[in-house]
Write a protein that holds these residues in place. Structure first.
Motif, PDB file in Angstrom:
ATOM      1  N   SER A   1     103.399   7.158  26.011  1.00 14.14           N
ATOM      2  CA  SER A   1     102.474   8.350  25.430  1.00 14.14           C
ATOM      3  C   SER A   1     102.797   8.838  24.184  1.00 14.14           C
ATOM      4  O   SER A   1     103.951   8.561  23.586  1.00 14.14           O
ATOM      5  CB  SER A   1     102.390   9.837  26.563  1.00 14.14           C
ATOM      6  OG  SER A   1     103.756  10.174  26.345  1.00 14.14           O
TER       7      SER A   1
ATOM      8  N   ALA B   1     108.118  23.551  28.675  1.00 16.03           N
ATOM      9  CA  ALA B   1     106.962  23.066  28.306  1.00 16.03           C
ATOM     10  C   ALA B   1     105.821  23.918  28.675  1.00 16.03           C
ATOM     11  O   ALA B   1     104.540  23.343  28.784  1.00 16.03           O
ATOM     12  CB  ALA B   1     106.815  21.798  29.641  1.00 16.03           C
ATOM     13  N   LEU B   2     106.102  25.301  28.655  1.00 13.00           N
ATOM     14  CA  LEU B   2     104.918  26.248  28.912  1.00 13.00           C
ATOM     15  C   LEU B   2     104.248  26.681  27.870  1.00 13.00           C
ATOM     16  O   LEU B   2     102.929  27.174  27.858  1.00 13.00           O
ATOM     17  CB  LEU B   2     105.599  27.537  29.547  1.00 13.00           C
ATOM     18  CG  LEU B   2     106.238  27.345  30.956  1.00 13.00           C
ATOM     19  CD1 LEU B   2     106.868  28.481  31.421  1.00 13.00           C
ATOM     20  CD2 LEU B   2     105.258  26.746  32.062  1.00 13.00           C
TER      21      LEU B   2
ATOM     22  N   PRO C   1      99.747  23.911  27.206  1.00 11.52           N
ATOM     23  CA  PRO C   1      99.343  22.657  27.479  1.00 11.52           C
ATOM     24  C   PRO C   1      99.295  22.414  29.083  1.00 11.52           C
ATOM     25  O   PRO C   1      99.662  23.364  29.709  1.00 11.52           O
ATOM     26  CB  PRO C   1     100.826  21.919  27.147  1.00 11.52           C
ATOM     27  CG  PRO C   1     101.632  22.684  27.279  1.00 11.52           C
ATOM     28  CD  PRO C   1     101.164  24.095  26.649  1.00 11.52           C
ATOM     29  N   ILE C   2      98.419  21.415  29.327  1.00 11.61           N
ATOM     30  CA  ILE C   2      98.056  21.287  30.819  1.00 11.61           C
ATOM     31  C   ILE C   2      98.631  19.972  31.122  1.00 11.61           C
ATOM     32  O   ILE C   2      98.749  18.938  30.501  1.00 11.61           O
ATOM     33  CB  ILE C   2      96.383  20.917  30.879  1.00 11.61           C
ATOM     34  CG1 ILE C   2      95.637  22.108  30.311  1.00 11.61           C
ATOM     35  CG2 ILE C   2      95.966  20.840  32.288  1.00 11.61           C
ATOM     36  CD1 ILE C   2      95.905  23.507  30.786  1.00 11.61           C
ATOM     37  N   PRO C   3      99.301  20.005  32.167  1.00 11.99           N
ATOM     38  CA  PRO C   3     100.339  18.745  32.798  1.00 11.99           C
ATOM     39  C   PRO C   3      99.441  17.471  32.684  1.00 11.99           C
ATOM     40  O   PRO C   3     100.187  16.559  32.487  1.00 11.99           O
ATOM     41  CB  PRO C   3     100.806  19.118  33.944  1.00 11.99           C
ATOM     42  CG  PRO C   3     100.585  20.637  34.326  1.00 11.99           C
ATOM     43  CD  PRO C   3      99.500  21.014  33.163  1.00 11.99           C
ATOM     44  N   THR C   4      97.956  17.302  32.639  1.00  9.32           N
ATOM     45  CA  THR C   4      97.414  16.173  32.532  1.00  9.32           C
ATOM     46  C   THR C   4      97.373  15.592  31.243  1.00  9.32           C
ATOM     47  O   THR C   4      96.546  14.266  31.137  1.00  9.32           O
ATOM     48  CB  THR C   4      95.966  16.283  33.298  1.00  9.32           C
ATOM     49  OG1 THR C   4      95.217  17.254  32.973  1.00  9.32           O
ATOM     50  CG2 THR C   4      96.003  16.671  35.036  1.00  9.32           C
ATOM     51  N   GLY C   5      97.695  16.238  30.301  1.00 11.98           N
ATOM     52  CA  GLY C   5      97.887  15.703  28.922  1.00 11.98           C
ATOM     53  C   GLY C   5      96.881  16.066  27.834  1.00 11.98           C
ATOM     54  O   GLY C   5      96.758  15.510  26.968  1.00 11.98           O
TER      55      GLY C   5
ATOM     56  N   ALA D   1     109.037  18.166  27.940  1.00  7.67           N
ATOM     57  CA  ALA D   1     108.256  18.003  28.872  1.00  7.67           C
ATOM     58  C   ALA D   1     108.798  18.636  30.289  1.00  7.67           C
ATOM     59  O   ALA D   1     108.257  18.662  31.623  1.00  7.67           O
ATOM     60  CB  ALA D   1     107.927  16.462  29.418  1.00  7.67           C
ATOM     61  N   SER D   2     110.139  19.117  30.311  1.00  6.52           N
ATOM     62  CA  SER D   2     110.697  19.514  31.420  1.00  6.52           C
ATOM     63  C   SER D   2     110.354  21.252  31.796  1.00  6.52           C
ATOM     64  O   SER D   2     110.548  21.882  30.714  1.00  6.52           O
ATOM     65  CB  SER D   2     112.176  19.485  31.244  1.00  6.52           C
ATOM     66  OG  SER D   2     112.773  20.108  32.305  1.00  6.52           O
ATOM     67  N   LEU D   3     109.636  21.371  32.643  1.00  5.77           N
ATOM     68  CA  LEU D   3     109.506  22.818  33.324  1.00  5.77           C
ATOM     69  C   LEU D   3     110.765  23.597  33.660  1.00  5.77           C
ATOM     70  O   LEU D   3     110.719  24.702  33.644  1.00  5.77           O
ATOM     71  CB  LEU D   3     108.423  22.940  34.388  1.00  5.77           C
ATOM     72  CG  LEU D   3     106.928  22.487  34.063  1.00  5.77           C
ATOM     73  CD1 LEU D   3     106.398  22.259  35.108  1.00  5.77           C
ATOM     74  CD2 LEU D   3     106.193  23.423  32.871  1.00  5.77           C
TER      75      LEU D   3
ATOM     76  N   GLY E   1      95.225  20.087  26.169  1.00  7.33           N
ATOM     77  CA  GLY E   1      95.500  21.761  26.283  1.00  7.33           C
ATOM     78  C   GLY E   1      94.501  22.627  25.860  1.00  7.33           C
ATOM     79  O   GLY E   1      93.410  22.176  25.238  1.00  7.33           O
TER      80      GLY E   1
END
Length: 457
Positions: A315, A64-65, A89-93, A32-34, A95
Motif C-alpha cells: 500500500s 491511527a485515530l 481515516p477509515i480502516p478500509t483505506g 496503522a496500530s490502534l 478518509g
C-alpha cells in the motif's frame, strides 16, 4: 528539553551521500496500530534534513485515530506553501477530512474541503493548479448494481474547487465513467466494494487530468471540462500495449514529469503479479518512468528503481523526479524513503526507527521557513557548570546560536556563540547563572530571533 511537547518519530539514515538534491525531506509519519499508547508517537506533517533531524514538526494526533497524509510543498498565488490532509481515516483505506494550506511563516491561510454537501475530502490527493484551484478526491459508499444486484460500492468523486471561495467548478464521478467490471479486487461481503480506489489526481501537460485507479490497475486520462475518459493506460480495457517491463499494478502517485515521461509508483509489477488480485511474495515494488506514445498507443519503460532493501509495498508510495535529475521514492507502508541518481545509484536511504511508523508519501523540496514565534531555550545546571539548549521549530535560516546569561531576565550578556548542529543544539558552559536566553543568527551573523529569558533549573 526545549520542546517537550514535540515527540516526532526518530529516523535512521542507512546511507547518505553528498550528491543528494538540495532541499529537505517531507514526511507525514503515522502508525496503522490502534494500540499505540498515547504520548509514544505523534503523527503530523514533518520536515527533516539529510541526517533525519527534524526541521519542522506539527503534531496532529496519535496512533491511527487521527493523522495527516500527502504532505508536500506546492505553489499558491505564486508563493510556496505547505499542504496536507488531516482528519479521520477509515480502516478500509480512505478518509473524511480537509486539506490545510500554510504559508512560509507556518500560518494557515486556507482550509480546503469537499463541496456540494459531501462529508469531507478523501486523504489521497490534492493538487493546487496554476489557476489557484484545488483538485481533490472524495470517497463515499453508494448503492449501485453489481452484476444486476444492488450493493454498496465506493464511489470516487474528483472536484475542482476554487481555493479562496470554496466554489466547485467541475466534478467527476467514477461510477458514471468507470464500470465496476474493470476492477481486479474481489468484493468483500461485509464492506462497500472498493472497486476503483482512486489514489492520485494531477494535471497533464495539456491541462486535462491524470487519474490513478489502484484496484483497476489503470491510469485514466480524463477531460477536465466534460469528464470524458480520453484513454486508459493499463487494466482490462487498456488503449495501449506495453513494452518489456512497462506494465504495472496496484499503483500509486501518477504524474507527468518535466521530461515528458509518466512517473508511477508501481506497487507490484503486473509482469509478475497475478491478474486476479494476489500479490506474489517474490516481487518488489518499483518507481517507474514510462514513455507513453498516444499515436502508436504504446507504453515503454524508460527506467525503473527498486528498493535497495527489496521492499514490497502493498500500500501507499510515491515517485518524484527532482530538478537535478535525481529520483526520490517513498516506500509507503514500509516507512522507508530513498534518493537515487538518474543512473540508479543509491544516494540516500532512510527509514523510521519504529517499524510500525510509515508515511503515505515522501518527497524532497526546497523550503524556507520563517516562523513568527520565538526560539525556545532551556537551561540545566550540571556538576561543572550548566548546559543551555536552543531550538526554533521550522526556522531554516538559523546557522548559529548566541547565548545570553545573567542574574535576572533584564540583565543578560553574551557568553557564548556556537554553530547550530541539530534541531536542538546543546551548549555546555563552565559558569552557572540564574537565567539564560538565546539569539538565532543567520549566515550573515544577523539576529533573526530572540527567545524569552528562562530560569536555569
Amino acid at each position: 528539553m526545549t520542546r517537550p511537547d514535540l515527540l516526532p518519530p526518530a529516523i535512521t539514515v542507512r546511507k547518505s551521500a553528498k550528491s543528494t538534491a538540495p532541499g529537505y525531506v517531507f514526511l507525514a509519519p503515522k502508525t496503522a496500530s490502534l494500540l499505540q499508547a498515547p504520548g509514544t508517537l505523534q503523527s503530523g506533517p514533518m520536515i527533516v534534513d539529510n541526517e533525519g533531524e527534524p526541521v519542522w514538526f506539527l503534531p496532529r494526533g496519535t496512533g491511527a485515530l487521527n493523522y495527516a497524509t500527502a504532505f508536500q510543498e506546492q505553489t499558491y498565488r505564486g508563493l510556496p506553501v505547505l499542504t496536507w490532509w488531516e482528519g479521520a481515516p477509515i480502516p478500509t483505506g480512505f478518509g473524511v477530512g480537509y486539506w490545510v494550506v500554510m504559508d512560509q511563516s507556518y500560518k494557515e491561510i486556507a482550509r480546503i474541503t469537499a463541496g456540494k454537501g459531501y462529508a469531507g475530502a478523501d486523504l489521497h490527493d490534492m493538487q493546487i493548479t496554476p489557476d489557484n484551484t484545488a483538485l481533490l478526491t472524495i470517497a463515499q459508499p453508494k448503492l449501485h448494481r453489481v452484476e444486476g444486484i444492488p450493493r454498496l460500492v465506493m464511489d470516487y468523486v474528483i472536484q475542482e474547487v476554487d481555493v479562496e471561495s470554496g466554489k466547485v467548478l467541475h466534478e467527476w464521478d467514477s461510477l458514471e465513467h468507470v464500470p465496476v467490471s474493470e476492477s481486479y479486487l474481489s468484493p468483500s461481503p461485509l464492506l462497500p466494494y472498493d472497486y476503483l480506489h482512486l489514489n492520485s489526481v494531477s494535471l497533464d501537460a495539456d491541462g486535462n487530468l491524470l487519474v490513478s485507479g489502484r484496484n483497476t490497475h489503470t491510469v485514466y486520462k480524463v477531460d477536465r471540462q466534460n469528464g470524458k475518459i480520453l484513454w486508459r493506460l493499463g487494466g482490462k480495457k487498456s488503449d495501449f500495449t506495453f513494452g518489456q517491463g512497462a506494465s504495472f499494478s496496484w499503483q500509486h502517485d501518477v504524474s507527468r514529469e518535466s521530461d515528458g515521461t509518466l512517473s508511477i509508483f508501481d506497487n507490484t509489477s503486473a509482469d509478475a503479479a497475478e491478474t486476479g488480485g494476489g500479490v506474489p511474495s517474490d516481487t518488489v515494488s518499483r518507481a517507474i518512468f514510462l514513455s507513453v506514445d498516444t499515436a502508436s498507443k504504446t507504453a515503454d519503460l524508460v527506467r525503473s528503481y527498486t528498493s535497495p532493501d527489496g521492499l514490497l509495498s502493498t500500500s501507499q508510495g510515491s515517485t518524484q523526479l527532482l530538478p537535478n535529475g535525481n529520483v526520490f521514492v517513498g516506500w509507503g507502508a514500509h516507512g522507508y524513503y530513498t534518493e537515487y541518481a538518474h543512473s540508479g545509484d543509491v544516494l540516500m536511504n532512510s527509514s523510521f526507527e519504529d517499524p510500525v511508523v510509515n508515511s503515505y508519501r515522501a518527497f524532497r523540496f526546497p523550503w524556507r521557513g520563517r516562523p513568527t514565534d520565538s526560539p525556545a531555550v532551556a537551561g540545566r545546571t550540571s556538576s561543572d557548570g550548566m548546559t543551555v539548549y536552543a531550538s526554533w521549530n521550522g526556522a531554516t535560516d538559523v546557522v548559529s546560536w548566541r547565548v545570553l546569561a545573567g542574574d535576572s531576565p533584564q540583565h543578560l550578556s553574551v557568553v557564548e556563540e556556537v554553530d547550530k548542529d541539530a534541531f536542538e543544539t546543546s551548549i555546555a558552559l563552565p559558569d552557572r547563572t540564574p537565567y539564560v536566553a538565546v539569539q538565532a543568527l543567520d549566515g550573515g551573523g544577523q539576529v533573526i530571533g530572540t527567545s524569552k529569558a528562562a530560569p536555569v533549573l
